[in-house]
Design an enzyme around this catalytic site. Structure first.
Site, PDB file in Angstrom:
ATOM      1  CB  ALA A  24      -0.873  -0.014   1.244  1.00 14.07           C
TER       2      ALA A  24
ATOM      3  N   GLY B 168       0.675  -4.974   0.824  1.00 21.51           N
ATOM      4  CA  GLY B 168      -0.535  -5.026  -0.007  1.00 21.51           C
ATOM      5  C   GLY B 168      -0.292  -5.703  -1.343  1.00 21.51           C
TER       6      GLY B 168
ATOM      7  CD  GLU C 275      -2.314  -7.488   2.994  1.00 17.18           C
ATOM      8  OE1 GLU C 275      -2.046  -6.336   2.596  1.00 17.18           O
ATOM      9  OE2 GLU C 275      -2.809  -7.700   4.108  1.00 17.18           O
TER      10      GLU C 275
ATOM     11  CD  GLU D 273       1.936  -5.459   5.619  1.00 19.78           C
ATOM     12  OE1 GLU D 273       2.723  -6.369   5.930  1.00 19.78           O
ATOM     13  OE2 GLU D 273       1.083  -5.572   4.716  1.00 19.78           O
TER      14      GLU D 273
END
Ligand code: COA
Length: 259
Positions: free
Chosen positions: A67, A110, A113, A133
């Site tokens: 992200a 992300g 993911e 993260e």
């Protein structure tokens, strides 16, 4: 090339809907604009009668490095709550056609993911996977803890999520996180090849088979088996089932029409 938005490139290769993340100078970090375009493109291809499967790729250096940290760095809990960015990820979960990921370079946070939302994952030998993260004071939020644990089991998921370490391609393959590893120069063409194979299958059978496998992660075994059986029976109401079995008997290649 049918569309060239800033953050993603969209094209069709025959019946394959190809989406490439396109923020190379940011290692394809997934900002909100990219996610919105990506999810819209997936939904459009999912609804397009000409398209049988989707291919999602980054570039050679990065599938996606997570992200976009710059969009989150100053956000409060309330900002994040109202932003509700994970609603977009729920929409990816609802895509019915198979999605093949072509991964080279970084698939982190992300990005990892997103890759785990895909159905078949073709990776280059240079791919690196991780949920780092923890190193920036947070934890995965788009399913990383849940899908990683289901893909590789508790011990390895804990290792990856708590230490934030990166996995090399062959390690990820051995763990069951990804489907195939190929030399770097072939990762995209191998993903296209997998997609072409999927395009030859019965489109309804493909979707129901995807749905059934995903069900395995949501239900106890007895319920999943029951679900599978009903989908199996359902396929006997399709022309593709008749065509597939007849073609076998007649020793010819089946031509599936999705009816
Ligand atoms: N969000 C925003 N920008 C990112 C990003 C992310 N998740 N990952 C990389 N970038 C940007 C960098 O800030 C840099 O931009 P700049 O040139 O404007 O400074 C550019 O992409 C290139 O990254 P850089 O760090 O210089 O490349 P590198 O080869 O030295 O390192 C990584 C590569 C992937 C190890 C490193 O970029 C990294 O750790 N990224 C964050 C990974 C992460 O924590 N993801 C989870 C986010 S929740």
């Amino acid at each position: 090339m049918i569309c060239m938005a800033d953050e993603i490139l969209i094209e069709r290769i025959d019946q394959i809907g190809v989406i490439r993340l396109n923020r190379p100078d940011k290692l394809n970090a997934l900002n909100m604009a990219t996610m919105e375009r990506l999810v819209n493109a997936l939904e459009r291809f999912d609804a397009d009668g000409e398209i049988r499967c989707m291919l999602l790729a980054g570039n050679e250096r990065a599938f996606a490095a997570g992200a976009d940290i710059n969009e989150m760095a100053d956000a409060s809990m309330v900002d994040m709550y109202y932003r509700n960015q994970f609603a977009r990820w729920e929409r990816i979960k609802r895509v019915q056609k198979p999605i093949v990921a072509a991964v080279s370079g970084y698939a982190l946070g992300g990005g990892c993911e997103l890759m785990m939302h895909c159905d078949i994952i073709v990776a280059s030998e240079t791919a690196r996977f991780g949920q780092p993260e923890i190193n920036i004071g947070v934890m995965p939020g788009a399913g990383g803890t849940q899908r990683m644990a289901r893909a590789v089991g508790k011990a390895l998921a804990m290792d990856v999520v708590l230490t934030g370490r990166f996995l090399k391609a062959h390690e990820a393959l051995t763990m069951g996180l990804i489907s195939r590893v190929v030399p770097r120069e072939h990762f995209f063409e191998e993903a296209v090849r997998v997609c072409r194979e999927l395009c030859e299958k019965g489109p309804i059978a493909l979707r129901l088979a995807k749905e059934a496998v995903l069900k395995a992660f949501e239900t106890p075994l007895s319920e999943g088996l029951e679900y599978e059986r009903k989908l199996f029976y359902m396929l006997f109401s399709t022309q593709d089932q008749k065509e597939g079995m007849r073609a076998f008997q007649e020793k010819r290649r089946a031509i599936f029409t999705g009816k």
